[in-house]
Design an enzyme around this catalytic site. Structure first.
Site, PDB file in Angstrom:
ATOM      1  N   ASP A 166       0.841  -1.177   0.000  1.00  0.00           N
ATOM      2  CA  ASP A 166       0.000   0.000   0.000  1.00  0.00           C
ATOM      3  C   ASP A 166       0.887   1.241   0.000  1.00  0.00           C
ATOM      4  OD1 ASP A 166      -2.124   1.659   0.213  1.00  0.00           O
ATOM      5  OD2 ASP A 166      -2.321   1.456   2.378  1.00  0.00           O
TER       6      ASP A 166
ATOM      7  N   ASP B 100     -11.014  -1.493   2.832  1.00  0.00           N
ATOM      8  CA  ASP B 100     -10.820  -0.959   1.477  1.00  0.00           C
ATOM      9  C   ASP B 100     -12.059  -1.186   0.618  1.00  0.00           C
ATOM     10  OD1 ASP B 100      -8.334  -0.190   2.218  1.00  0.00           O
ATOM     11  OD2 ASP B 100      -7.235  -1.700   1.071  1.00  0.00           O
TER      12      ASP B 100
END
Ligand code: ADP
Ligand code: MG
Length: 531
Positions: free
Chosen positions: A58, A382
């Protein structure tokens, strides 16, 4: 004129040199996250000062944990943090795009174009993209929503789990979506996430209502209640608090006894007040004294103590109750309503489950180790972010670089309407957009230029209105319709990437005078392959 002391230990760089230094810093930062883009992006192993490790792909996590002091690099990191906050995704893309915009700007500066002309062109280009989105968007049908939520997880967790979590995320988003006069509001923070280590991650599930790993104050209280009124107390039903300002001079045990009795009477008064209001469910942030348990039980109240403030807030939103720290001060309008409140034992642990009119849902993240549970939790968050965005703004764009290529093609036509330097800047913006498909290809082990050219060619020769769906599917390594392949992303993410990256690049272009502290602000390290 005497020297200003604070400037003594600094060097000053101006104009072109400052810009070049700043752009170098931006490029180095982009280099640090470039390899994480896309489903085939590589993971980074992060090690902190204490030797703790974390594996992530990420971009924003990598950047936020890097020790970067360079002011411009910090600006880009802040842009990526903003991206994370607004869109929860697209952080790597935002950093790559802003660095690329700067790199291309630098080339124009070398050709004698002034940064302010470049800035003007970039602004025009961003506005043109914004308007062109209208022709590129597709409606987020149920099927497309599922595809988008799955796309947000690609490369992060295995396929079956992607679909499982995407489905649960959409269900959760719907459970918290509220119809407001100005449209739908789906706030992902209204979904409670509960983690449980043990079992398999595929057992992760969604429960309607709010679930807390808590048990009622005593087993003698009702185990389950159907529909009633709830009071939420930002304090407790205990003595300690009342005594804080009181100084006691105890002369005999009798005095103490009568004092205790008086306090108890005050507590009982509070309970009577709850009974008068018709409360059957009570949750307190602080304690509930042992010797009022019986009174609460007799009143048929199901009570919980030491409920976390964040949980009380979720309860307040679900039941429409108002938190109050003074029980006696509660009025009928402070109370909330619930549909049911029950206790259930799961794997030996008591849980409290509250269902309310306003929906609300709890995601139970499971996994065999703390790490897997953490991974499941992050992935769910997410996918939930994407699902909530799509309920609020139901538009999608094709992923896999398709949208960026389509925008770049549009901009090159648009640039023709401008004279001279601005035209160059708009074209430079178009080139910069292609960093996304190029990097996706590179991370998939393909030749970036060949892949880009093939994809652009396929878009431009495609017959029919869907040319802008053609992107690079890195799984089968060839250009195809991203919409057919289910690689789609919320419009909001892509729009924010563009706005944030442009904004960051423009602010770097505006700096032409930088004061450097003498202890050379460190430029982030280049990744291995570039050293
Ligand atoms: P970011 O931090 O910018 O969100 P990610 O690592 O999540 O970066 O990568 C997102 C990019 O990967 C998007 O451009 C998306 O369209 C693309 N992507 C996702 N799945 C695929 C796929 N199967 N093929 C090609 N591109 C993909
Ligand atoms: Mg992403």
């Amino acid at each position: 004129m005497s020297e200003v002391p604070i400037l003594k230990e600094t060097t000053r760089t101006t104009g072109r040199e400052a810009l070049r230094n700043n752009i170098t810093a931006a490029m180095a930062l982009a280099g640090a996250v470039r390899t994480t883009l896309g489903p085939l992006g590589q993971d980074k192993l992060l090690i902190d000062d204490e030797g703790r490790t974390m594996v992530t792909n990420d971009g924003v996590t990598v950047l936020e944990s890097a020790k970067v002091e360079h002011p411009v690099a910090r600006m880009l990191i802040n842009a990526s943090t903003t991206q994370d906050r607004i869109a929860r995704d697209g952080t790597t893309s935002a950093v790559l795009l802003s660095a690329e915009l700067l790199q291309n700007a630098w080339e124009l500066v070398l050709q004698g174009v002034h940064p302010s002309a470049i800035a003007r062109g970039y602004r025009q280009a961003e506005e043109a993209c914004r308007q062109h989105f209208e022709t590129l968007v597709i409606d987020a049908t149920e099927h497309q929503m599922m595809a988008a939520a799955t796309t947000s997880l690609s490369g992060k967790i295995h396929r079956a789990m992607q679909e499982h979590l995407a489905g649960l995320a959409i269900e959760a988003a719907k459970a918290v979506a509220e119809d407001r006069p100005d449209g739908i509001l789906a706030d992902p923070t209204r979904v409670k996430i509960l983690t449980q280590t043990g079992g398999s991650m595929t057992d992760s599930s969604l429960v309607t209502g709010l679930v807390l790993a808590k048990k009622r104050v005593t087993d003698r209280m009702p185990k389950s209640l159907t529909s009633g009124k709830v009071a939420l107390v930002d304090g407790g039903l205990e003595r300690r608090e009342m005594m804080s300002n009181v100084k006691l001079n105890v002369a005999s045990t009798g005095v103490l006894e009568s004092f205790r009795q008086q306090e108890k009477t005050m507590l009982l008064d509070q309970i009577n007040h709850l009974v008068d209001l018709g409360v059957t469910l009570l949750a307190c942030k602080e304690g509930i004294d042992d010797d009022v348990h019986a009174a609460l039980t007799d009143a048929g109240i199901q009570a919980y103590r030491r409920v976390a403030r964040s949980d009380l807030d979720l309860l307040a939103r679900g039941t429409n109750a108002t938190l109050n720290n003074d029980v006696k001060g509660l009025t009928a309008s402070d109370l909330g309503v619930f549909i049911s409140s029950r206790n259930e034992r799961w794997n030996g642990v008591m849980h409290w489950i509250v269902e309310t009119e306003e929906g609300g849902a709890t995601f139970i993240a499971k996994g065999s180790t703390n790490e897997t549970v953490g991974e499941v939790e992050r992935c769910f968050a997410d996918a939930l972010g994407v699902a909530c965005q799509l309920l609020e703004e139901p538009y999608l764009l094709a992923g896999g670089g398709a949208t960026q290529i389509a925008l770049a093609r549009h901009l090159r036509r648009f640039a023709e309407g401008f004279a001279g330097r601005e035209q160059l800047a708009i074209e430079a913006f178009a080139d910069a957009l292609e960093i996304i498909p190029r990097t996706l290809a590179q991370n998939a082990g393909l030749d970036p230029l060949d892949s880009l050219l093939q994809t652009v060619a396929k878009q431009s020769t495609h017959q029919g209105p869907d040319a802008h769906h053609i992107g690079l599917n890195v799984e089968n390594k060839s250009p195809s319709s991203m919409v057919d392949d289910g690689i789609v992303e919320p419009l909001r993410i892509t729009r924010q990437v563009l706005a944030g990256a442009t904004e960051a690049a423009l602010s770097v272009l505006r700096i032409d005078d930088v004061l450097w502290a003498k202890q050379d602000p460190s430029i982030p390290e280049m990744p291995d392959e570039e050293v």
